[in-house]
Design a protein around this motif. Structure first.
Motif, PDB file in Angstrom:
ATOM      1  N   ALA A  82       5.872  -9.009  -3.138  1.00 43.73           N
ATOM      2  CA  ALA A  82       7.115  -8.231  -3.016  1.00 43.73           C
ATOM      3  C   ALA A  82       7.203  -7.201  -4.130  1.00 43.73           C
ATOM      4  O   ALA A  82       6.780  -7.449  -5.264  1.00 43.73           O
ATOM      5  CB  ALA A  82       8.326  -9.156  -3.071  1.00 43.73           C
ATOM      6  N   VAL A  83       7.730  -6.033  -3.790  1.00 43.91           N
ATOM      7  CA  VAL A  83       8.045  -5.013  -4.786  1.00 43.91           C
ATOM      8  C   VAL A  83       9.393  -4.392  -4.436  1.00 43.91           C
ATOM      9  O   VAL A  83       9.834  -4.448  -3.281  1.00 43.91           O
ATOM     10  CB  VAL A  83       6.969  -3.901  -4.871  1.00 43.91           C
ATOM     11  N   ASP A  84      10.025  -3.806  -5.422  1.00 41.93           N
ATOM     12  CA  ASP A  84      11.291  -3.106  -5.204  1.00 41.93           C
ATOM     13  C   ASP A  84      11.084  -1.607  -5.017  1.00 41.93           C
ATOM     14  O   ASP A  84      11.882  -0.932  -4.374  1.00 41.93           O
ATOM     15  CB  ASP A  84      12.220  -3.313  -6.409  1.00 41.93           C
ATOM     16  N   ILE A  85      10.008  -1.105  -5.617  1.00 39.61           N
ATOM     17  CA  ILE A  85       9.698   0.323  -5.582  1.00 39.61           C
ATOM     18  C   ILE A  85       8.247   0.483  -5.152  1.00 39.61           C
ATOM     19  O   ILE A  85       7.352  -0.153  -5.725  1.00 39.61           O
ATOM     20  CB  ILE A  85       9.907   0.964  -6.973  1.00 39.61           C
ATOM     21  N   LEU A  86       8.025   1.310  -4.149  1.00 38.28           N
ATOM     22  CA  LEU A  86       6.677   1.581  -3.661  1.00 38.28           C
ATOM     23  C   LEU A  86       6.424   3.083  -3.706  1.00 38.28           C
ATOM     24  O   LEU A  86       7.123   3.853  -3.038  1.00 38.28           O
ATOM     25  CB  LEU A  86       6.519   1.075  -2.228  1.00 38.28           C
ATOM     26  N   VAL A  87       5.452   3.484  -4.506  1.00 39.80           N
ATOM     27  CA  VAL A  87       5.062   4.887  -4.573  1.00 39.80           C
ATOM     28  C   VAL A  87       3.690   5.024  -3.922  1.00 39.80           C
ATOM     29  O   VAL A  87       2.679   4.584  -4.477  1.00 39.80           O
ATOM     30  CB  VAL A  87       5.026   5.399  -6.025  1.00 39.80           C
ATOM     31  N   ASN A  88       3.677   5.614  -2.734  1.00 42.95           N
ATOM     32  CA  ASN A  88       2.437   5.796  -1.976  1.00 42.95           C
ATOM     33  C   ASN A  88       1.742   7.061  -2.468  1.00 42.95           C
ATOM     34  O   ASN A  88       1.885   8.148  -1.889  1.00 42.95           O
ATOM     35  CB  ASN A  88       2.751   5.882  -0.482  1.00 42.95           C
ATOM     36  N   ASN A  89       1.005   6.887  -3.557  1.00 42.86           N
ATOM     37  CA  ASN A  89       0.364   8.015  -4.221  1.00 42.86           C
ATOM     38  C   ASN A  89      -1.112   8.163  -3.870  1.00 42.86           C
ATOM     39  O   ASN A  89      -1.682   9.238  -4.022  1.00 42.86           O
ATOM     40  CB  ASN A  89       0.502   7.854  -5.745  1.00 42.86           C
ATOM     41  N   LEU A  90      -1.733   7.090  -3.397  1.00 44.28           N
ATOM     42  CA  LEU A  90      -3.168   7.128  -3.137  1.00 44.28           C
ATOM     43  C   LEU A  90      -3.511   8.311  -2.234  1.00 44.28           C
ATOM     44  O   LEU A  90      -2.913   8.494  -1.172  1.00 44.28           O
ATOM     45  CB  LEU A  90      -3.608   5.826  -2.465  1.00 44.28           C
TER      46      LEU A  90
END
Length: 264
Positions: A82-90
């Motif tokens: 689980a995460v609260d923040i997801l930064v799809n940077n790939l």
């Protein structure tokens, strides 16, 4: 404005260098627990050591794996459920003429730049909805609006990210989870420095000056007339991840130096 992300866990895919690393650093500075990701264990360890040296008390987790693959995402979920923040940077980029770009490259760009974010969002968003708070950010590009003729396959993938981001924001309406896209323009990341290395050597100029020359020649609509720094882009990303950005969702937020010639 003081951004406080204490108690939040943030994943930044592809975060050993460039915009991803700058974003991870910004989130760590705001108090978030940060999951760093890269494919190579040595580069990942070096990035983690650098970040710990730069951010006192940084709470870091590292995950070595290729998040452009189903197997990589599954392995991550086993370690970080689980995460609260997801930064799809790939993401990847490579100039190549349309008529010389084979199917395999179109597929590679789609899997890396688009499907990595699709899979991670699909996995992590339900938990955010249950907790009634979450932030998902897709790192697109001005190239998603201003398709570069020298890498149409890249522009296509960045436009696709905008479609996914907007659609997912609408799908999660009213849940407390925001979904946005950030669109950098020419940015002086390690990848761009590598691309300009031959010209730096030939011209005998600092890389920032060569990058500015590139922007003026190839992105002439730029208003700042230079490449942005990775920190300038990361500042926008960190803000969009913050509680203060609670009314911003479904947006395509440009940090392109004015390259896209529009008032909207």
């Amino acid at each position: 404005m003081k951004i406080d992300l204490s108690g939040k866990t943030a994943l930044v895919s592809g975060s050993t260098a460039g915009i991803g690393f700058a974003t991870a650093r910004g989130l760590a500075q705001a108090g978030a627990r940060v999951i760093l990701n890269g494919r190579k264990a040595d580069a990942l360890a070096k990035a983690a050591d650098t970040l710990r040296a730069e951010v006192s008390g940084a709470d870091l987790v590292t995950f070595a794996g290729d998040l452009a693959t189903v197997q990589g995402v599954e392995a991550l979920l086993a370690q970080v459920p689980a995460v609260d923040i997801l930064v799809n940077n790939l993401g990847i980029f490579n100039p190549q003429d349309f008529f010389e770009t084979p199917d395999s490259e179109w597929t590679r760009f789609f899997e890396t730049n688009v499907m990595s974010g699709v899979r991670l969002s699909r996995a992590y968003a339900p938990g955010m909805v249950q907790r009634k708070w979450g932030r998902i950010v897709f790192i697109s590009s001005e190239s998603g609006l201003n398709i570069p003729v020298e890498m149409i396959h890249y522009g296509f993938s960045k436009t696709a990210q905008l479609a996914v981001s907007r659609g997912l924001a609408k799908r999660l309406a009213g849940t407390g989870v925001t979904v946005n896209a950030v669109l950098p323009g020419p940015t002086l990341s390690e990848g761009v420095e590598e691309m300009l290395a031959d010209e730096v050597k030939r011209a005998g100029k600092p890389v920032a000056e060569v990058a500015a020359d590139f922007v003026k020649a190839h992105r002439s609509t730029s208003i700042i007339q230079r490449a942005a720094t990775v920190d300038e882009v990361a500042n926008m990303i960190v803000y969009v991840c913050s509680p203060q950005a609670s009314a911003t969702t479904g947006a395509a937020l440009r940090v392109d130096g004015g390259v896209v010639d529009t008032i909207a």
